[in-house]
Design a protein around this motif. Structure first.
Motif, PDB file in Angstrom:
ATOM      1  N   ASN A 201       0.813  -1.221   0.000  1.00  0.00           N
ATOM      2  CA  ASN A 201       0.000   0.000   0.000  1.00  0.00           C
ATOM      3  C   ASN A 201       0.844   1.269   0.000  1.00  0.00           C
ATOM      4  OD1 ASN A 201       0.918   0.136   2.631  1.00  0.00           O
ATOM      5  ND2 ASN A 201      -1.036  -0.439   3.560  1.00  0.00           N
ATOM      6  N   ASP A 202       2.181   1.129   0.102  1.00  0.00           N
ATOM      7  CA  ASP A 202       3.039   2.307   0.012  1.00  0.00           C
ATOM      8  C   ASP A 202       3.854   2.325  -1.279  1.00  0.00           C
ATOM      9  OD1 ASP A 202       4.678   0.184   0.702  1.00  0.00           O
ATOM     10  OD2 ASP A 202       5.891   1.331   2.129  1.00  0.00           O
ATOM     11  N   ASN A 203       3.484   1.504  -2.248  1.00  0.00           N
ATOM     12  CA  ASN A 203       4.108   1.633  -3.560  1.00  0.00           C
ATOM     13  C   ASN A 203       3.857   3.038  -4.113  1.00  0.00           C
ATOM     14  OD1 ASN A 203       5.278  -0.885  -3.715  1.00  0.00           O
ATOM     15  ND2 ASN A 203       4.131  -1.546  -5.511  1.00  0.00           N
ATOM     16  N   PRO A 204       4.779   3.570  -4.919  1.00  0.00           N
ATOM     17  CA  PRO A 204       4.704   5.000  -5.258  1.00  0.00           C
ATOM     18  C   PRO A 204       3.502   5.417  -6.084  1.00  0.00           C
ATOM     19  CG  PRO A 204       6.453   3.897  -6.503  1.00  0.00           C
ATOM     20  CD  PRO A 204       6.002   2.949  -5.440  1.00  0.00           C
ATOM     21  N   PHE A 205       2.937   4.507  -6.881  1.00  0.00           N
ATOM     22  CA  PHE A 205       1.841   4.905  -7.765  1.00  0.00           C
ATOM     23  C   PHE A 205       0.543   4.174  -7.438  1.00  0.00           C
ATOM     24  CE2 PHE A 205       5.904   5.041 -10.157  1.00  0.00           C
ATOM     25  CZ  PHE A 205       6.043   6.421 -10.197  1.00  0.00           C
ATOM     26  N   VAL A 206       0.468   3.655  -6.217  1.00  0.00           N
ATOM     27  CA  VAL A 206      -0.677   2.831  -5.860  1.00  0.00           C
ATOM     28  C   VAL A 206      -1.980   3.630  -5.807  1.00  0.00           C
ATOM     29  CG1 VAL A 206      -0.488   3.082  -3.353  1.00  0.00           C
ATOM     30  CG2 VAL A 206      -1.314   0.921  -4.318  1.00  0.00           C
ATOM     31  N   ASN A 207      -1.896   4.920  -5.602  1.00  0.00           N
ATOM     32  CA  ASN A 207      -3.107   5.748  -5.521  1.00  0.00           C
ATOM     33  C   ASN A 207      -3.460   6.422  -6.837  1.00  0.00           C
ATOM     34  OD1 ASN A 207      -3.612   5.254  -2.739  1.00  0.00           O
ATOM     35  ND2 ASN A 207      -1.976   6.698  -2.205  1.00  0.00           N
ATOM     36  N   ASP A 208      -2.685   6.151  -7.881  1.00  0.00           N
ATOM     37  CA  ASP A 208      -3.010   6.669  -9.205  1.00  0.00           C
ATOM     38  C   ASP A 208      -3.917   5.644  -9.889  1.00  0.00           C
ATOM     39  OD1 ASP A 208      -3.072   7.327 -11.936  1.00  0.00           O
ATOM     40  OD2 ASP A 208      -1.060   8.182 -11.882  1.00  0.00           O
ATOM     41  N   PRO A 209      -5.165   5.984 -10.155  1.00  0.00           N
ATOM     42  CA  PRO A 209      -6.109   4.993 -10.683  1.00  0.00           C
ATOM     43  C   PRO A 209      -5.732   4.456 -12.052  1.00  0.00           C
ATOM     44  CG  PRO A 209      -7.050   7.200 -10.806  1.00  0.00           C
ATOM     45  CD  PRO A 209      -5.783   7.318 -10.013  1.00  0.00           C
ATOM     46  N   ASN A 210      -4.880   5.161 -12.778  1.00  0.00           N
ATOM     47  CA  ASN A 210      -4.503   4.725 -14.124  1.00  0.00           C
ATOM     48  C   ASN A 210      -3.168   3.983 -14.171  1.00  0.00           C
ATOM     49  OD1 ASN A 210      -6.788   5.955 -15.432  1.00  0.00           O
ATOM     50  ND2 ASN A 210      -5.796   7.933 -15.069  1.00  0.00           N
ATOM     51  N   ALA A 211      -2.409   4.055 -13.093  1.00  0.00           N
ATOM     52  CA  ALA A 211      -1.075   3.463 -13.085  1.00  0.00           C
ATOM     53  C   ALA A 211      -1.131   1.970 -12.783  1.00  0.00           C
ATOM     54  CB  ALA A 211      -0.198   4.164 -12.055  1.00  0.00           C
ATOM     55  N   LYS A 212      -0.102   1.266 -13.193  1.00  0.00           N
ATOM     56  CA  LYS A 212       0.097  -0.118 -12.763  1.00  0.00           C
ATOM     57  C   LYS A 212       0.627  -0.070 -11.331  1.00  0.00           C
ATOM     58  CE  LYS A 212      -0.686  -2.211 -16.799  1.00  0.00           C
ATOM     59  NZ  LYS A 212      -1.641  -3.307 -17.034  1.00  0.00           N
ATOM     60  N   PRO A 213      -0.146  -0.529 -10.354  1.00  0.00           N
ATOM     61  CA  PRO A 213       0.220  -0.274  -8.953  1.00  0.00           C
ATOM     62  C   PRO A 213       1.452  -1.026  -8.458  1.00  0.00           C
ATOM     63  CG  PRO A 213      -1.711  -1.694  -9.078  1.00  0.00           C
ATOM     64  CD  PRO A 213      -1.447  -1.215 -10.473  1.00  0.00           C
ATOM     65  N   ALA A 214       1.885  -2.048  -9.183  1.00  0.00           N
ATOM     66  CA  ALA A 214       3.077  -2.786  -8.759  1.00  0.00           C
ATOM     67  C   ALA A 214       4.370  -2.067  -9.128  1.00  0.00           C
ATOM     68  CB  ALA A 214       3.080  -4.192  -9.363  1.00  0.00           C
ATOM     69  N   ILE A 215       4.292  -1.028  -9.976  1.00  0.00           N
ATOM     70  CA  ILE A 215       5.499  -0.331 -10.430  1.00  0.00           C
ATOM     71  C   ILE A 215       6.183   0.359  -9.253  1.00  0.00           C
ATOM     72  CG2 ILE A 215       6.347   1.598 -11.818  1.00  0.00           C
ATOM     73  CD1 ILE A 215       4.184   0.938 -13.869  1.00  0.00           C
ATOM     74  N   PHE A 216       7.501   0.185  -9.175  1.00  0.00           N
ATOM     75  CA  PHE A 216       8.288   0.854  -8.147  1.00  0.00           C
ATOM     76  C   PHE A 216       9.226   1.899  -8.753  1.00  0.00           C
ATOM     77  CE2 PHE A 216      11.323   1.104  -4.550  1.00  0.00           C
ATOM     78  CZ  PHE A 216      10.414   1.272  -3.518  1.00  0.00           C
ATOM     79  N   THR A 217       9.787   1.606  -9.938  1.00  0.00           N
ATOM     80  CA  THR A 217      10.562   2.590 -10.691  1.00  0.00           C
ATOM     81  C   THR A 217      10.180   2.473 -12.160  1.00  0.00           C
ATOM     82  OG1 THR A 217      12.502   1.289 -11.393  1.00  0.00           O
ATOM     83  CG2 THR A 217      12.500   2.128  -9.125  1.00  0.00           C
ATOM     84  N   TYR A 218      10.560   3.486 -12.947  1.00  0.00           N
ATOM     85  CA  TYR A 218      10.269   3.448 -14.379  1.00  0.00           C
ATOM     86  C   TYR A 218      11.424   4.077 -15.143  1.00  0.00           C
ATOM     87  CZ  TYR A 218       8.513   8.295 -13.814  1.00  0.00           C
ATOM     88  OH  TYR A 218       8.371   9.640 -13.534  1.00  0.00           O
TER      89      TYR A 218
END
Length: 373
Positions: A201-218
């Motif tokens: 629940n503290d992944n960086p993009f977990v609250n972006d409804p359009n993002a892949k929530p498992a992403i940690f870096t890009y």
């Protein structure tokens, strides 16, 4: 294994290399280290991943899809492995144990998979347990999408951090202008999940409804090396650049590593990708290689078996066919050294529970580096 089946190579290592990075520091008096490279497991084609079990056996993933168990000189093929989409750089890739393997029994695999609606494949993460010589309780924890018939840049390495999170890499699948900079799409990323596939629940993009929530870096290209720093606990990666510009990076939450907006490399045709090597909001590598060495596999030396190597980083080179040793001062590479020159395409390197270094070489097998007095 019978002695007649072993291949032994004696190496005395005293080779200087320029650092090829932001700073060009060198140590002028290299450490003389002598070791014998003993071919421990022969007859392997592309041994991509390897891990040591508590019973002393070694599990090896062959890119073609086989899982080999080596113990007491004998090789056994593990049955019921992942169904692999074997194409180009895709296949059965990395393998890792749960940090509490003795109690959980979980083994983790990364591989290219056809699962999904589109033709082709993409990288998947599975966990399973080993019952005798067969995988059971298989669970797919993550599957990148969409599938594509392109054969390049699947990644993929696996590593657990000190908190028990699983990190894994997926390459940008040859879609450099689409995937790496877009957090609504898989590929060209480092991911972080719980050991059972749940999203932290503290992944960086977990609250972006359009993002892949498992992403940690890009902004990653094709990371094929990943290791936990033995002191800081940080996750370190390296990744293939294009022609020039292979990088070592430290994984930081939400960081953008710049591909393909910034790079120290060029196209294989010799034409530029971009004239930018840095940009605000994008991370700089702690080290980059020009020319590219095509890095694969990565480990820190933590044992005292090799004089002067403790704390060093070892990286395999596919294109130049050697193992590279990098000395560090903090996060800065200060010296490089070639080991096992001309041994073959070095696909992986790991330190075993015995403190010795094990090196996977394509078309040959697994070598054990035995220090000599």
């Amino acid at each position: 294994m019978k002695n007649s089946m072993k291949a032994l190579f004696l190496f005395v290592v005293m080779t200087n290399l320029s650092c090829g990075q932001k700073t060009d520091n060198e140590i002028n008096t290299p450490i003389e280290t002598t070791f014998t490279a003993e071919l421990l497991v022969d007859g392997l084609e592309i041994p991509w991943g390897m891990v040591f079990l508590p019973d002393g056996s070694l599990l090896i993933t062959e890119k073609s899809g086989d899982i080999i168990r080596f113990k007491d000189g004998q090789k056994t093929t593990i049955s019921n492995g992942p169904e692999v989409y074997y194409r180009g750089q895709g296949g059965l890739l990395d393998i890792e144990l749960h940090p509490d393997y003795e109690n959980t029994g979980w083994i983790y695999f990364s591989y290219s998979s056809e699962e999904g609606e589109d033709k082709g494949g993409n990288t998947a993460i599975m966990r399973a347990k080993l019952n005798d010589n067969s995988l059971v309780n298989k669970e797919i924890l993550y599957k990148a999408s969409p599938n594509t018939t392109k054969g390049q840049h699947f990644g993929s390495r696996l590593e657990f951090d000190n908190a028990g999170y699983l990190y894994f890499s997926i390459g940008e699948r040859g879609e450099r202008d689409i995937n790496p900079q877009d957090i609504t799409r898989d590929c060209g990323k480092i991911y972080r999940i719980h050991d059972d596939g749940r999203i932290p629940n503290d992944n960086p993009f977990v609250n972006d409804p359009n993002a892949k929530p498992a992403i940690f870096t890009y902004g990653n290209r094709n990371p094929q090396g990943m290791v936990k720093h033995p002191e800081s606990g940080a996750i370190w990666i390296h990744e293939h650049g294009p022609q020039g510009g292979d990088e070592i990076n430290i994984v930081e939450k939400g960081a953008n590593y710049g591909w393909p907006v910034i790079t120290y490399g060029i196209n294989y045709s010799g034409t530029p990708i971009t004239d930018l090597t840095e940009m605000e909001g994008m991370e700089q590598p702690i080290h980059y290689w020009v020319p590219s060495i095509a890095p694969s596999g990565m480990t820190f030396v933590t044992s005292d078996k090799y004089p002067g190597w403790k704390g060093n980083l070892l990286v395999g080179s596919l294109v130049f066919q050697y193992l590279e040793r990098l000395e560090l001062s903090g996060n800065e590479v200060t010296y490089r050294e070639k080991l096992m020159e001309d041994i073959g395409r070095v696909r992986n390197v790991r330190q075993g529970p015995d403190g010795l270094i094990y090196v996977a070489v394509e078309g040959k097998g697994i070598y054990k580096l035995v220090p000599t007095e």
